[in-house]
Design an enzyme around this catalytic site. Structure first.
Site, mmCIF file in Angstrom:
data_model
loop_
_atom_site.group_PDB
_atom_site.id
_atom_site.type_symbol
_atom_site.label_atom_id
_atom_site.label_comp_id
_atom_site.label_asym_id
_atom_site.label_seq_id
_atom_site.Cartn_x
_atom_site.Cartn_y
_atom_site.Cartn_z
ATOM 1 N N HIS A 103 0.835 -1.141 -0.036
ATOM 2 C CA HIS A 103 -0.027 -0.002 0.017
ATOM 3 C C HIS A 103 0.932 1.220 -0.104
ATOM 4 O O HIS A 103 1.879 1.331 0.618
ATOM 5 C CB HIS A 103 -1.082 -0.016 1.115
ATOM 6 C CG HIS A 103 -0.406 -0.127 2.616
ATOM 7 N ND1 HIS A 103 0.105 -1.255 3.028
ATOM 8 C CD2 HIS A 103 -0.256 0.780 3.203
ATOM 9 C CE1 HIS A 103 0.629 -1.012 4.252
ATOM 10 N NE2 HIS A 103 0.411 0.064 4.587
ATOM 11 N N HIS A 105 0.745 5.330 1.139
ATOM 12 C CA HIS A 105 -0.291 6.474 1.828
ATOM 13 C C HIS A 105 -0.181 7.548 0.835
ATOM 14 O O HIS A 105 0.702 7.923 0.329
ATOM 15 C CB HIS A 105 0.447 6.475 3.144
ATOM 16 C CG HIS A 105 0.365 5.563 4.035
ATOM 17 N ND1 HIS A 105 -0.385 5.558 5.062
ATOM 18 C CD2 HIS A 105 1.166 4.324 3.923
ATOM 19 C CE1 HIS A 105 -0.019 4.423 5.860
ATOM 20 N NE2 HIS A 105 0.756 3.649 5.215
HETATM 21 P P1 AMP Z 1 1.898 0.666 7.652
HETATM 22 O O1 AMP Z 1 1.668 -0.837 7.106
HETATM 23 O O2 AMP Z 1 2.732 1.099 8.668
HETATM 24 O O3 AMP Z 1 1.593 1.628 6.449
HETATM 25 O O4 AMP Z 1 0.476 1.052 8.370
HETATM 26 C C1 AMP Z 1 -0.970 0.378 8.088
HETATM 27 C C2 AMP Z 1 -1.936 1.467 7.937
HETATM 28 O O5 AMP Z 1 -3.090 0.725 7.507
HETATM 29 C C3 AMP Z 1 -2.133 2.456 9.014
HETATM 30 O O6 AMP Z 1 -1.860 3.754 8.729
HETATM 31 C C4 AMP Z 1 -3.469 2.347 9.660
HETATM 32 O O7 AMP Z 1 -4.072 3.148 10.246
HETATM 33 C C5 AMP Z 1 -4.030 1.752 8.221
HETATM 34 N N1 AMP Z 1 -5.187 0.621 8.703
HETATM 35 C C6 AMP Z 1 -5.061 -0.309 9.522
HETATM 36 N N2 AMP Z 1 -6.393 -1.121 9.456
HETATM 37 C C7 AMP Z 1 -7.158 -0.278 8.708
HETATM 38 C C8 AMP Z 1 -8.366 -0.436 8.236
HETATM 39 N N3 AMP Z 1 -9.398 -1.314 8.493
HETATM 40 N N4 AMP Z 1 -8.990 0.514 7.159
HETATM 41 C C9 AMP Z 1 -8.389 1.521 6.883
HETATM 42 N N5 AMP Z 1 -6.893 1.600 7.223
HETATM 43 C C10 AMP Z 1 -6.300 0.665 8.005
#
Ligand code: AMP
Length: 138
Positions: A103, A105
């Site tokens: 993913h 951001h």
């Molecule tokens: P990272 O793997 O460090 O990029 O972090 C994962 C991201 O996913 C974080 O910013 C969380 O806030 C986000 N996140 C986790 N669960 C969900 C969800 N169910 N829906 C949307 N975003 C999520």
């Protein structure tokens, strides 16, 4: 490299097992709002096919995701009248990754405004409104 694990939360979103605030989708990618937004308009772009992160992604997955990132980033910049966009992308635990489905951001940014700290749940009505705002700009 560790194998892809399809119990991760984004795989569950892709299967429709848990909800998300969808911004955009095409055949290969999905964009939805981050539920712990570090900026107003913070959203995530993922491929619909499995890979952990950039390290095991195929050229086709990366191309599809980056195309959607550019599309949504421009829409988010317009929707929030932002001065710029920050992209974040983490690879493996040591690289800061917490969800092991590739993913990116997308953060709309304004001059002089810092990103909020991670880990705080956002207000769902506000997040829903932001998703609609970005979708409308697409
Ligand atoms: P990272 O793997 O460090 O990029 O972090 C994962 C991201 O996913 C974080 O910013 C969380 O806030 C986000 N996140 C986790 N669960 C969900 C969800 N169910 N829906 C949307 N975003 C999520």
């Amino acid at each position: 490299m560790t194998a892809y694990d399809d119990t991760n939360i984004f795989a569950q979103i892709l299967r429709g097992e848990i909800p998300c605030f969808k911004v955009y989708e095409d055949d290969d990618t999905l964009c939805f709002m981050d539920i712990m937004p570090r900026t107003d308009g913070h959203c995530l772009v993922i491929p619909k096919t499995p890979c952990r992160n950039v390290l095991d992604a195929s050229d086709a997955q990366l191309a599809a995701v980056m195309s959607t990132v550019r599309k949504v980033a421009n829409a988010a910049k317009a929707a929030f009248d932002a001065d710029g966009i920050t992209l974040q992308q983490f690879n493996e635990t040591a690289g800061g990754q917490e969800v092991f489905h590739l993913h990116f951001h997308i953060h709309p940014r304004h001059e002089g405004v810092s990103m909020r700290p991670p880990g705080k749940m956002g207000d769902t009505d506000v997040i829903k409104g932001y998703a609609e705002r970005i979708s409308a700009a697409l």
